[in-house]
Structure formats: structure tokens, C-alpha cells
Motif scaffolding. Structure first.
Motif, PDB file in Angstrom:
ATOM      1  N   LYS A  41       0.826  -1.200   0.000  1.00 32.12           N
ATOM      2  CA  LYS A  41       0.000   0.000   0.000  1.00 32.12           C
ATOM      3  C   LYS A  41       0.866   1.258   0.000  1.00 32.12           C
ATOM      4  CE  LYS A  41      -3.654   2.523   2.205  1.00 32.12           C
ATOM      5  NZ  LYS A  41      -4.514   2.701   3.335  1.00 32.12           N
ATOM      6  N   GLU A  42       1.925   1.274   0.825  1.00 28.68           N
ATOM      7  CA  GLU A  42       2.813   2.439   0.871  1.00 28.68           C
ATOM      8  C   GLU A  42       3.475   2.702  -0.483  1.00 28.68           C
ATOM      9  OE1 GLU A  42       5.623   1.582   3.959  1.00 28.68           O
ATOM     10  OE2 GLU A  42       4.196   2.010   5.569  1.00 28.68           O
ATOM     11  N   GLU A  43       3.802   1.639  -1.210  1.00 23.83           N
ATOM     12  CA  GLU A  43       4.472   1.776  -2.500  1.00 23.83           C
ATOM     13  C   GLU A  43       3.495   1.950  -3.656  1.00 23.83           C
ATOM     14  OE1 GLU A  43       7.762   2.099  -2.883  1.00 23.83           O
ATOM     15  OE2 GLU A  43       7.963   1.971  -0.698  1.00 23.83           O
ATOM     16  N   GLY A  44       2.183   1.896  -3.395  1.00 22.95           N
ATOM     17  CA  GLY A  44       1.179   2.160  -4.419  1.00 22.95           C
ATOM     18  C   GLY A  44       0.791   0.974  -5.277  1.00 22.95           C
ATOM     19  N   PHE A  45       1.080  -0.252  -4.831  1.00 25.34           N
ATOM     20  CA  PHE A  45       0.732  -1.430  -5.614  1.00 25.34           C
ATOM     21  C   PHE A  45      -0.684  -1.924  -5.340  1.00 25.34           C
ATOM     22  CE2 PHE A  45       5.383  -1.714  -5.862  1.00 25.34           C
ATOM     23  CZ  PHE A  45       5.525  -1.897  -7.229  1.00 25.34           C
ATOM     24  N   ILE A  46      -1.242  -1.632  -4.170  1.00 23.94           N
ATOM     25  CA  ILE A  46      -2.631  -1.984  -3.862  1.00 23.94           C
ATOM     26  C   ILE A  46      -3.339  -0.728  -3.358  1.00 23.94           C
ATOM     27  CG2 ILE A  46      -2.138  -4.403  -3.355  1.00 23.94           C
ATOM     28  CD1 ILE A  46      -2.351  -3.740  -0.370  1.00 23.94           C
ATOM     29  N   ALA A  47      -4.660  -0.723  -3.466  1.00 25.91           N
ATOM     30  CA  ALA A  47      -5.427   0.442  -3.033  1.00 25.91           C
ATOM     31  C   ALA A  47      -5.556   0.497  -1.516  1.00 25.91           C
ATOM     32  CB  ALA A  47      -6.808   0.441  -3.686  1.00 25.91           C
ATOM     33  N   ASP A  48      -5.879  -0.637  -0.894  1.00 26.21           N
ATOM     34  CA  ASP A  48      -6.084  -0.658   0.550  1.00 26.21           C
ATOM     35  C   ASP A  48      -6.089  -2.104   1.027  1.00 26.21           C
ATOM     36  OD1 ASP A  48      -6.447   0.413   3.046  1.00 26.21           O
ATOM     37  OD2 ASP A  48      -8.593   0.768   2.825  1.00 26.21           O
TER      38      ASP A  48
END
Length: 127
Positions: A41-48
């Protein structure tokens, strides 16, 4: 059913859900998998992600109808552990991906582990 390699199981579930264009995927929860989801999540690979008592629900992320996660590779397996020093932490796809390490300071992304000058077990690469 017992799973020998929980991180590989989580990566396979993410990959399969992306191929089916699902919005969410359920994963059995553990501390390591929750930390991996936090990094994703921090790296932007999943939304939540949402951690429940027995399961973790991961909300997948798409860009232009295509999955954000193009690939994931498990490096260290139960039969072959791979350890790296701080100088040997790999760059994934020339910086377009991340590697995840299990260190003495917890589960860390590769760049953060290098910044904190700590090596450890190389769990996986995601791009």
C-alpha cells in the motif's frame, strides 16, 4: 488447508485475482502478510487492505483497466533461504519495482533497508 509458504500463497492469490480483474481478494491473515500488505500500500501497488480476525481483505488497484502489479516473484523459499547484505540488496526492474526483506527491524522494503543499513532474508520482488 495448511500452506507451506504463506508469502508465496499471498502472491499467487494477488496474481490470480488480478488476472480475473477482481476488486478484492481474501487472504488468511498473519503478521508477516499484514506487513507485506502495508508495504504494498505504501508503495502504491494496492489500493487498501483491511485486517480482520481470520482474513485480510486486499483491495486491488488498476490503472487504465490494467493491474498495477505486473509481476511478483518469490525469492526465498522454505527449502532455500536467500540472505543478502546491505550492499547486495537488488534493484528490481531498474527501480520500477521493489524487493521486500525480512530484517532484524521487521519487514522492510529494499530501499528503506539500505537506508537503515540492514540486510536480511530476501522474501520477494514485485514490479
Amino acid at each position: 488447508m495448511a500452506v507451506c509458504d504463506p508469502v508465496a500463497d499471498m502472491l499467487a492469490r494477488l496474481r490470480n485475482a488480478h488476472q480475473g480483474l477482481h476488486a478484492h481478494v481474501n487472504v488468511p491473515v498473519s503478521k508477516m502478510k499484514a506487513d507485506l500488505a502495508r508495504i504494498l500500500k505504501e508503495e502504491g501497488f494496492i489500493a487498501d487492505y483491511e485486517v480482520g480476525e481470520r482474513d485480510m481483505v486486499i483491495t486491488l488497484k488498476y490503472a487504465g483497466g490494467k493491474p498495477v502489479i505486473n509481476g511478483a516473484k518469490k525469492i526465498s523459499t522454505p527449502g532455500r533461504r536467500v540472505y543478502v547484505g546491505v550492499g547486495d540488496i537488488p534493484r528490481v526492474r531498474n527501480g520500477l519495482g521493489i524487493c521486500v526483506l525480512s530484517t532484524s527491524r521487521g519487514i522492510l522494503e529494499g530501499n528503506r533497508a539500505a537506508t537503515e543499513k540492514v540486510g536480511g532474508e530476501l522474501l520477494c520482488e514485485i514490479w
